[in-house]
Enzyme design. Sequence first.
Site, PDB file in Angstrom:
ATOM      1  N   CYS A   1       0.867  -1.173   0.000  1.00 55.34           N
ATOM      2  CA  CYS A   1       0.000   0.000   0.000  1.00 55.34           C
ATOM      3  C   CYS A   1       0.900   1.216   0.000  1.00 55.34           C
ATOM      4  CB  CYS A   1      -0.908  -0.004   1.234  1.00 55.34           C
ATOM      5  SG  CYS A   1      -1.976   1.464   1.321  1.00 55.34           S
TER       6      CYS A   1
ATOM      7  N   GLU B   1      -4.128   1.339  -5.932  1.00 54.92           N
ATOM      8  CA  GLU B   1      -3.222   0.268  -6.341  1.00 54.92           C
ATOM      9  C   GLU B   1      -3.135   0.288  -7.851  1.00 54.92           C
ATOM     10  OE1 GLU B   1      -0.427  -1.385  -5.974  1.00 54.92           O
ATOM     11  OE2 GLU B   1      -1.263  -1.835  -3.981  1.00 54.92           O
TER      12      GLU B   1
END
Length: 224
Positions: free
Chosen positions: A2, A104
Site C-alpha cells: 500500500c 493500487e
Amino acid sequence: MCGRYSLTVTLEQLLSRFELGNVHFRLEAGYNIAPGQLIPAIIEDNEGNRRIGRLLWGFIPSWTKVPNPKPVINARAETIAEKPSFRESFRRKRCLIPADSFYEWKAADHGKQPMRIMKTNGELFAFAGIYDTWVTPEGERQSSCAIVTTAASSWMDPIHHRMPVILPGPSSEAKWLDRSTPIGHWQDMASMLAEDKWKAYPVSKSIGNVKNNSPSCIEPITQE
C-alpha cells in the site's frame, strides 16, 4: 503493498467516526497521501484513551542508528510478530490509520493503471498500523509508522496480490489497539470484508506524482 491512499473528510466526520476529542493539528484533505508525509494516526494509551496525531509514513525502529534511506512503509502481517524491525511495535505500539480510499496499480495492456478502491457508500475505514519513536543523534524525537499488509482477498486479487489490512469496523479497531490480541486474528482479515461493499475504478496516472493533491486525483476516468 500500500503506497498511496486518501483521506478527504472533514475534521468533524473524522472525530465522530473514531470517537475522538480535539486535535492539535490542522486536518487538510489528502487526495494523494504518500510515503514520507506526516499522516493522521490514532493511538491508545495504557488507560484506554485514544488520541490522534501525525506520524511520519516510513517506519524507523527506535533502536536504529541510521535511518534506512528507503522508507519501510508496509509491514507484512505474516511476519510482523517475528521480524526484529516490527515485533516490539506489534506488541506495544499499534495504531489506526484513517482513510476513505487507497490506490493500487493494476496491470493492463497499456501499462499499469492506477485504481481507486473504496467502500461503495464512501464511508471512512481504518488500516491496521504500527508505530515507533526514534531519537535522532541531536536528541529530537521522530515518531513514524507503517501500514500492515496481507494477501489480497478474492475481490482485490485481480488488481493486486497484496492489500492493506483493513479493519472491518469499530469493534475490530478496538481489538487491534488492544495489545493482547494475537496476530493470528488479523492475518485473514482481508477475507472478512464483503465484496459487495467495495468498489474500484480507474483514476488518472497523475496520481503517481506526489505533488498532485487535488480533487482531480479521485475523479473516475475511462481507461488511459
